[in-house]
Design an enzyme around this catalytic site. Structure first.
Site, PDB file in Angstrom:
ATOM      1  N   ASN A 106      24.226  13.683  21.848  1.00  0.00           N
ATOM      2  CA  ASN A 106      25.725  14.688  21.832  1.00  0.00           C
ATOM      3  C   ASN A 106      25.503  15.071  23.689  1.00  0.00           C
ATOM      4  O   ASN A 106      25.427  16.387  23.626  1.00  0.00           O
ATOM      5  CB  ASN A 106      24.397  16.341  20.771  1.00  0.00           C
ATOM      6  CG  ASN A 106      24.614  15.386  19.350  1.00  0.00           C
ATOM      7  OD1 ASN A 106      24.931  14.700  18.867  1.00  0.00           O
ATOM      8  ND2 ASN A 106      23.914  15.486  18.508  1.00  0.00           N
ATOM      9  N   THR A 107      24.509  14.820  24.447  1.00  0.00           N
ATOM     10  CA  THR A 107      24.464  15.235  25.593  1.00  0.00           C
ATOM     11  C   THR A 107      25.289  14.331  25.780  1.00  0.00           C
ATOM     12  O   THR A 107      24.175  13.372  25.929  1.00  0.00           O
ATOM     13  CB  THR A 107      23.406  15.612  25.814  1.00  0.00           C
ATOM     14  OG1 THR A 107      23.236  16.740  25.280  1.00  0.00           O
ATOM     15  CG2 THR A 107      23.433  16.180  27.359  1.00  0.00           C
ATOM     16  N   ASN A 117      12.956  13.632  25.267  1.00  0.00           N
ATOM     17  CA  ASN A 117      14.242  13.033  24.855  1.00  0.00           C
ATOM     18  C   ASN A 117      15.324  12.426  25.662  1.00  0.00           C
ATOM     19  O   ASN A 117      16.267  13.705  25.709  1.00  0.00           O
ATOM     20  CB  ASN A 117      14.008  14.367  23.834  1.00  0.00           C
ATOM     21  CG  ASN A 117      15.254  14.205  22.580  1.00  0.00           C
ATOM     22  OD1 ASN A 117      16.065  12.837  22.651  1.00  0.00           O
ATOM     23  ND2 ASN A 117      15.308  14.652  21.911  1.00  0.00           N
ATOM     24  N   ASN A 138      24.933  16.044  13.156  1.00  0.00           N
ATOM     25  CA  ASN A 138      24.755  17.272  14.251  1.00  0.00           C
ATOM     26  C   ASN A 138      24.872  16.675  14.773  1.00  0.00           C
ATOM     27  O   ASN A 138      24.962  14.820  15.686  1.00  0.00           O
ATOM     28  CB  ASN A 138      23.160  17.790  14.081  1.00  0.00           C
ATOM     29  CG  ASN A 138      22.398  17.151  14.911  1.00  0.00           C
ATOM     30  OD1 ASN A 138      22.911  17.303  16.263  1.00  0.00           O
ATOM     31  ND2 ASN A 138      21.818  16.225  15.013  1.00  0.00           N
ATOM     32  N   GLY A 192      13.595  19.383  15.900  1.00  0.00           N
ATOM     33  CA  GLY A 192      15.590  20.029  16.126  1.00  0.00           C
ATOM     34  C   GLY A 192      15.094  21.224  14.960  1.00  0.00           C
ATOM     35  O   GLY A 192      16.537  21.715  14.608  1.00  0.00           O
ATOM     36  N   ASN A 250      15.636   8.409  16.662  1.00  0.00           N
ATOM     37  CA  ASN A 250      16.543   9.692  16.655  1.00  0.00           C
ATOM     38  C   ASN A 250      17.705   9.107  16.038  1.00  0.00           C
ATOM     39  O   ASN A 250      17.367   8.311  15.432  1.00  0.00           O
ATOM     40  CB  ASN A 250      16.549   9.711  18.179  1.00  0.00           C
ATOM     41  CG  ASN A 250      16.922  11.182  18.286  1.00  0.00           C
ATOM     42  OD1 ASN A 250      17.808  12.184  17.651  1.00  0.00           O
ATOM     43  ND2 ASN A 250      17.025  11.850  19.152  1.00  0.00           N
ATOM     44  N   THR A 251      18.535   9.768  15.882  1.00  0.00           N
ATOM     45  CA  THR A 251      19.629   9.663  15.190  1.00  0.00           C
ATOM     46  C   THR A 251      20.482   8.433  15.681  1.00  0.00           C
ATOM     47  O   THR A 251      20.496   7.703  16.821  1.00  0.00           O
ATOM     48  CB  THR A 251      20.748  10.829  15.601  1.00  0.00           C
ATOM     49  OG1 THR A 251      20.338  11.684  16.468  1.00  0.00           O
ATOM     50  CG2 THR A 251      19.575  12.093  14.320  1.00  0.00           C
TER      51      THR A 251
END
Length: 352
Positions: free
Chosen positions: A174-175, A169, A110, A62, A239-240
């Protein structure tokens, strides 16, 4: 962090976060950032998935999405670098603004949405990579793809010759519906395709899987089972997060993935729980909220063979990479460990 780096960070924080990020990449390429060279010692040198690392402190995906600053980053003190995520076709990502500093929380949110220049541009830069560094690529899928599982394999096939590892991933929030691929059946099929593609390459590229911190017990059990059965080489946890508990910053309500300090405890608990389930069958890489050597050490003692960070660079500067590696060396020495591998999982019970 020296005075020059403090002033540079203060200047960057006057800009929009995404603009500041772009400026930091340009500064790296121009040689304007600290690059002391590899940080290593007998205690820090280790192996994960057959890869020799000078130290176990890596840069998370990222930061250098398009593999533009491989050489300076490889000299910044990290033991390994992960770039991307890369998708088969270039894509602009989500509308701006899509990156937010949460300064009071030492965090960021993000919702980039896999913005990147595509596998052809990224692959060309990877072909010209420094050969004395450990560099991997985060594999992604195009938002409008009709077969997202196939996208991961396509990127690996195109870029694999230039990689030391590749990360699947499926954990970015965000997708839309990407995290659905973490379900047992979908994940098994996806990884089978990626491993089959890997096996067709001229070199063996270790395959890592990056998971979300928001998995429940059943989801975590499925991930552990699939990780073992699929024959992947490591799991990156995590991940986030979509969790917003305890935040103080004005941007806390923004949509997207939260990273940074608030993620540390949650991600470390997931790491330890996964370590307990896997019992050494698949090594782990600990990510989430690391900004000090003590936190890197805690991840290792919770079950990680290596660690990664990214958001802390926003607040601590690039010199943090070497600082954390050197601090980790001292902590290992003080506890009587001759090598970092001896510390892996030694305090897992503190988190489970």
């Amino acid at each position: 962090m020296n005075l020059t780096e403090k002033l540079a960070l203060a200047t960057l924080h006057r800009f929009d976060p995404e603009v500041a990020h772009g400026l930091s990449i340009k500064a790296l390429r121009a040689g304007l950032t600290p690059c002391p060279g590899p940080v290593t010692s007998a205690r820090l040198r280790t192996q994960i998935a057959g890869i020799d690392l000078p130290n176990p402190v890596g840069l998370a995906a990222g930061f250098d999405k398009n593999a533009e600053a491989l050489k300076p980053l490889s000299q910044a003190g990290f033991g390994f670098i992960e770039v991307g995520a890369a998708t088969p076709r270039p894509q602009p990502g989500n509308p701006k603004p899509r990156l937010f500093r949460l300064t009071e929380d030492r965090a960021a949110i993000n919702r980039f949405g896999f913005n990147n220049e595509g596998m052809e541009a990224i692959g060309a830069r990877l072909a010209d990579r420094p050969r004395d560094a450990v560099i991997g690529l985060n594999l992604g899928a195009n938002k409008d793809s009709q077969d997202r599982a196939q996208d991961f394999a396509r990127v690996l096939e195109h870029c694999g010759a230039h990689l030391d590892f590749a990360t699947v991933n499926v954990s970015s929030p965000n997708t839309e519906k990407l995290r659905d691929l973490q379900g047992k059946a979908a994940l098994s099929a996806l990884l089978a395709g990626v491993v089959e593609t890997r096996n067709g390459l001229n070199k063996r590229v270790p395959i890592f899987l990056k998971i979300a911190p928001d998995l429940d017990e059943a989801g975590l059990a499925d991930v552990a089972e699939v990780a073992v059965e699929s024959g992947i080489d490591a799991v990156i946890a995590t991940n986030t997060t979509l969790d917003r508990a305890g935040l103080a910053s004005a941007h806390k309500g923004e949509a997207g993935g939260l990273s940074g300090a608030p993620l540390f405890e949650k991600s470390t608990r997931i790491l330890a729980q996964l370590s307990k389930r896997l019992e050494g069958q698949v090594p782990l890489i600990g990510v989430g909220g690391i900004s000090t050597a003590e936190q890197a050490y805690a991840k290792i003692c919770a079950g990680a063979s290596a660690v990664q960070f990214y958001t802390a660079l926003v607040y601590g500067g690039l010199s943090l990479a070497g600082d954390i590696a050197r601090g980790l060396d001292t902590l290992l020495k003080n506890d009587g460990f001759e090598n970092v591998s001896e510390a892996v999982g030694t305090r897992r019970k503190d988190w489970t």
